[in-house]
Design a protein around this motif. Structure first.
Motif, short mmCIF file in Angstrom:
data_model
loop_
_atom_site.label_atom_id
_atom_site.label_comp_id
_atom_site.label_asym_id
_atom_site.label_seq_id
_atom_site.Cartn_x
_atom_site.Cartn_y
_atom_site.Cartn_z
N ASP A 7 0.90 -1.35 0.04
CA ASP A 7 0.23 0.12 -0.32
C ASP A 7 0.80 1.24 -0.02
O ASP A 7 0.33 2.25 -0.10
CB ASP A 7 -1.27 -0.29 1.32
CG ASP A 7 -0.35 0.06 2.73
OD1 ASP A 7 0.98 -0.71 2.60
OD2 ASP A 7 -1.43 0.21 3.39
N THR A 8 2.39 0.56 0.61
CA THR A 8 3.33 2.10 0.31
C THR A 8 4.16 1.98 -0.61
O THR A 8 4.69 0.96 -0.47
CB THR A 8 3.19 2.79 1.59
OG1 THR A 8 2.14 3.45 1.89
CG2 THR A 8 4.67 4.27 1.70
N TRP A 9 4.71 2.50 -1.86
CA TRP A 9 5.31 2.48 -2.73
C TRP A 9 6.87 3.29 -2.88
O TRP A 9 5.54 4.30 -3.08
CB TRP A 9 5.33 1.06 -3.74
CG TRP A 9 4.68 2.42 -4.33
CD1 TRP A 9 5.36 2.44 -5.48
CD2 TRP A 9 2.96 2.48 -4.34
NE1 TRP A 9 4.58 3.47 -6.67
CE2 TRP A 9 2.91 2.77 -5.76
CE3 TRP A 9 2.27 2.01 -3.61
CZ2 TRP A 9 1.37 3.56 -6.11
CZ3 TRP A 9 0.88 2.63 -3.91
CH2 TRP A 9 0.68 3.48 -5.15
N ARG A 10 7.64 3.05 -3.28
CA ARG A 10 8.58 4.10 -4.06
C ARG A 10 9.17 3.81 -5.20
O ARG A 10 10.28 2.57 -5.45
CB ARG A 10 9.36 5.08 -3.06
CG ARG A 10 10.15 5.94 -3.49
CD ARG A 10 11.21 6.64 -2.04
NE ARG A 10 12.23 6.32 -3.02
CZ ARG A 10 13.17 6.45 -2.26
NH1 ARG A 10 13.55 7.15 -1.56
NH2 ARG A 10 14.40 5.79 -3.20
N PRO A 17 7.65 8.47 -1.55
CA PRO A 17 6.72 6.89 -1.68
C PRO A 17 5.79 7.98 -2.11
O PRO A 17 5.25 8.57 -1.89
CB PRO A 17 6.65 6.69 -0.61
CG PRO A 17 7.01 8.61 0.79
CD PRO A 17 7.83 9.28 -0.10
N ARG A 18 4.82 6.90 -3.02
CA ARG A 18 3.40 6.95 -2.99
C ARG A 18 2.50 5.71 -2.47
O ARG A 18 3.04 5.34 -1.58
CB ARG A 18 3.27 7.02 -4.40
CG ARG A 18 4.05 7.07 -5.27
CD ARG A 18 3.17 6.52 -7.28
NE ARG A 18 4.80 6.86 -7.65
CZ ARG A 18 4.05 6.86 -8.98
NH1 ARG A 18 2.97 6.70 -8.91
NH2 ARG A 18 4.97 7.98 -9.92
N GLN A 19 1.47 6.69 -2.32
CA GLN A 19 0.38 5.45 -1.44
C GLN A 19 -0.97 5.74 -1.82
O GLN A 19 -1.21 6.19 -1.78
CB GLN A 19 0.55 5.78 0.44
CG GLN A 19 -0.58 4.87 1.40
CD GLN A 19 0.18 5.30 2.39
OE1 GLN A 19 0.48 6.47 2.43
NE2 GLN A 19 -0.62 5.22 3.25
N TRP A 20 -1.70 4.07 -1.26
CA TRP A 20 -2.95 4.05 -2.16
C TRP A 20 -3.68 5.39 -0.67
O TRP A 20 -3.06 4.94 0.45
CB TRP A 20 -3.41 2.33 -2.28
CG TRP A 20 -2.97 1.87 -3.16
CD1 TRP A 20 -1.73 1.22 -2.92
CD2 TRP A 20 -3.34 1.75 -4.68
NE1 TRP A 20 -1.43 -0.01 -3.89
CE2 TRP A 20 -2.42 0.54 -5.19
CE3 TRP A 20 -3.86 2.24 -5.04
CZ2 TRP A 20 -3.22 0.80 -6.54
CZ3 TRP A 20 -3.77 1.88 -6.26
CH2 TRP A 20 -4.18 0.87 -7.22
N ASN A 60 -3.92 3.56 10.17
CA ASN A 60 -5.35 4.16 9.19
C ASN A 60 -6.83 4.15 10.38
O ASN A 60 -7.28 2.38 10.35
CB ASN A 60 -5.31 3.36 8.32
CG ASN A 60 -6.84 3.31 7.12
OD1 ASN A 60 -7.60 4.66 7.27
ND2 ASN A 60 -6.73 3.15 5.90
N ASP A 118 1.72 -1.96 10.53
CA ASP A 118 2.11 -2.88 9.34
C ASP A 118 1.81 -4.46 9.96
O ASP A 118 3.07 -5.03 9.84
CB ASP A 118 3.48 -2.37 9.23
CG ASP A 118 3.44 -0.78 8.14
OD1 ASP A 118 2.29 -0.93 7.78
OD2 ASP A 118 4.30 -0.20 8.34
#
Length: 128
Positions: A7-10, A17-20, A60, A118
């Motif tokens: 759900d978090t990546w770069r 980083p990007r996140q859903w 979340n 996580d």
């Protein structure tokens, strides 16, 4: 409980980083959180209605929003999430909430700590 999701990546060339969106994580993790809580309660032979306090923590908030209804909990069973006093303290938050609850707990109180970040951890369900 463990669910493998990204759900978090770069990407290598991305500076940040990007996140859903939150709804994605909640849609995937919420059922696992409920399942984890129910497994812990069954293993401890405890009915949700007999819990004195339930501590819910998640990075979340949408992930744990349905827990009270899913377990049939009453509002008075839910621990103060301390958002008004300290905000969310990250990894330490579930422990901080537990420390606050233990300050006023009585012998025999049944306390469930459910933390979803996580991974999902059930720190304890017990009493007596």
């Amino acid at each position: 409980s463990t669910i493998e999701i990204i759900d978090t990546w770069r990407l290598p060339d991305d500076p940040y980083p990007r996140q859903w969106e939150e709804r994605f994580g909640a849609h995937i993790l919420s059922p696992a959180v409920v399942k984890t809580a129910l497994r812990a309660l069954v293993a401890a032979d405890i009915e949700p209605g007999t819990l004195t306090t339930v501590i819910l923590d998640a990075s979340n908030p949408r992930v744990i929003a349905g827990i009270p209804r899913a377990l049939g909990l009453k509002p008075e069973q839910l621990a103060d999430q301390l958002f008004a006093d300290v905000g969310r303290t990250g990894t330490a938050h579930a422990g901080l909430m537990l420390a606050r609850v233990l300050d006023t707990a009585d012998p025999g109180d049944r306390i469930l700590v459910l933390s979803a970040a996580d991974g999902i951890g059930c720190l304890g369900a017990g009493g007596d």
